[in-house]
Design a protein around this motif. Sequence first.
Motif, mmCIF file in Angstrom:
data_model
loop_
_atom_site.group_PDB
_atom_site.id
_atom_site.type_symbol
_atom_site.label_atom_id
_atom_site.label_comp_id
_atom_site.label_asym_id
_atom_site.label_seq_id
_atom_site.Cartn_x
_atom_site.Cartn_y
_atom_site.Cartn_z
ATOM 1 N N TYR A 293 0.830 -1.199 0.000
ATOM 2 C CA TYR A 293 0.000 0.000 0.000
ATOM 3 C C TYR A 293 0.871 1.259 0.000
ATOM 4 O O TYR A 293 1.998 1.278 0.468
ATOM 5 C CB TYR A 293 -0.935 0.009 1.214
ATOM 6 N N ASP A 294 0.282 2.304 -0.542
ATOM 7 C CA ASP A 294 0.929 3.618 -0.575
ATOM 8 C C ASP A 294 -0.144 4.664 -0.318
ATOM 9 O O ASP A 294 -1.321 4.475 -0.653
ATOM 10 C CB ASP A 294 1.604 3.850 -1.924
ATOM 11 N N MET A 295 0.266 5.797 0.263
ATOM 12 C CA MET A 295 -0.676 6.847 0.633
ATOM 13 C C MET A 295 -0.754 7.915 -0.465
ATOM 14 O O MET A 295 0.263 8.320 -1.032
ATOM 15 C CB MET A 295 -0.265 7.510 1.948
ATOM 16 N N SER A 296 -1.954 8.354 -0.754
ATOM 17 C CA SER A 296 -2.149 9.456 -1.682
ATOM 18 C C SER A 296 -1.944 10.784 -0.949
ATOM 19 O O SER A 296 -2.345 10.920 0.211
ATOM 20 C CB SER A 296 -3.558 9.402 -2.280
ATOM 21 N N PRO A 297 -1.349 11.782 -1.600
ATOM 22 C CA PRO A 297 -1.163 13.088 -0.935
ATOM 23 C C PRO A 297 -2.433 13.941 -0.939
ATOM 24 O O PRO A 297 -2.429 15.050 -0.418
ATOM 25 C CB PRO A 297 -0.062 13.737 -1.772
ATOM 26 N N ILE A 298 -3.498 13.439 -1.521
ATOM 27 C CA ILE A 298 -4.745 14.192 -1.646
ATOM 28 C C ILE A 298 -5.798 13.621 -0.690
ATOM 29 O O ILE A 298 -5.970 12.406 -0.601
ATOM 30 C CB ILE A 298 -5.273 14.161 -3.088
ATOM 31 N N THR A 299 -6.466 14.498 0.029
ATOM 32 C CA THR A 299 -7.581 14.108 0.897
ATOM 33 C C THR A 299 -8.895 14.435 0.203
ATOM 34 O O THR A 299 -9.061 15.521 -0.356
ATOM 35 C CB THR A 299 -7.515 14.854 2.236
ATOM 36 N N VAL A 300 -9.818 13.491 0.248
ATOM 37 C CA VAL A 300 -11.159 13.694 -0.305
ATOM 38 C C VAL A 300 -12.122 13.957 0.851
ATOM 39 O O VAL A 300 -12.184 13.180 1.805
ATOM 40 C CB VAL A 300 -11.620 12.472 -1.118
ATOM 41 N N THR A 301 -12.855 15.050 0.764
ATOM 42 C CA THR A 301 -13.875 15.393 1.755
ATOM 43 C C THR A 301 -15.247 15.220 1.128
ATOM 44 O O THR A 301 -15.533 15.806 0.075
ATOM 45 C CB THR A 301 -13.712 16.840 2.253
ATOM 46 N N ILE A 302 -16.068 14.401 1.757
ATOM 47 C CA ILE A 302 -17.419 14.131 1.261
ATOM 48 C C ILE A 302 -18.407 14.739 2.247
ATOM 49 O O ILE A 302 -18.414 14.376 3.423
ATOM 50 C CB ILE A 302 -17.666 12.613 1.107
ATOM 51 N N LYS A 303 -19.216 15.666 1.757
ATOM 52 C CA LYS A 303 -20.177 16.357 2.616
ATOM 53 C C LYS A 303 -21.601 15.950 2.262
ATOM 54 O O LYS A 303 -21.958 15.874 1.081
ATOM 55 C CB LYS A 303 -20.051 17.874 2.462
#
Length: 351
Positions: A293-303
Amino acid sequence: MGLKQTIKSLDAFPRAEEHLLQKTQSGALVSIVGLVIIATLFFHELTYYLTTYTVHQMSVDLKRGETLPIHINMTFPSLPCDVLSVDAIDMSGKHEVDLDTNIWKLRLNSHGHIIGTEYLSDLVEREHATHNHDDEKEHHDDSDKKLHALGFDQEAENLIKKVKQALIDGEGCRVYGVLDVQRVAGNFHISVHGLNIYVAQMIFGGATHVNVSHMIHDLSFGLKYPGLHNPLDGTVRILHETSGTFKYYIKIVPTEYRYISKEVLPTNQFSVTEYFSPMNEFDRTWPAVYFLYDMSPITVTIKEERRSFLHFITRLCAVLGGTFALTGMLDRWMFRLLEGLTKPSPRGVYR
């Protein structure tokens, strides 16, 4: 009086005298149908207004120093629990699974029924020189030294007999629990690497006889939120008369789910690609199931959001008004049609 008459002339809804109104059966039928349609559309619009919808936003991930929970629930129908081990290695090459690890192994019979439970406490912290963990021989060499140094010969012999009998009986193993690892790139894998290489050789007779068939019931990196689909859930990989190593390459996307109640659920979603490497008799490695696994540098916010009340009123007026106007037109058409069919012709009257 002139002002009142002027105001009355602006009336867009003039009233007719009661005795001038004519009620018909066709008008009653159209009215009933119109009321049913209006009630149906009203409840549809009300449900549409009350339901929430989601808005996705993306931003740079600023989290640091947090742990990554890995939820595992897998079944190995062809490997007993005594030979299975779990390793988790991060980018620095150091095991982190001893920190807050809760892994359980359930012994399964040939029919998949539970016959025993074992807490997986044999996860040993080791240092690794590189992030690439494909060379399993180092595992077995370390285990071999420990075996002779600590005098585990009798224990190894008993283990060999026990595992061989379990293989004859068709025992399997279900591994489930949570790994808490550092929030950096790494991998974890489930394999027979915890065995001494000579013990493994005596049990299986070679790496090509290790069947790592597996079923992934659940694999996730955090709590689930509404609409989340983990792509590996329900995955089944069964090997017949062959062996090899499965590798799942996972890209983890940090995610925040914000409920309509303002509650925030931090979690992760992921995408995955799969690779299978068949085993041959000249390979020095042993079969395993890897999750890299590897981490993405982007965070997704779901509202979660709800439509405005004015939007609801506007749609409601449009739907109800349109239905009322349409039924009025239909009533007039039906009245004229029936009147034309039932009205006697002038020629018949003169006769």
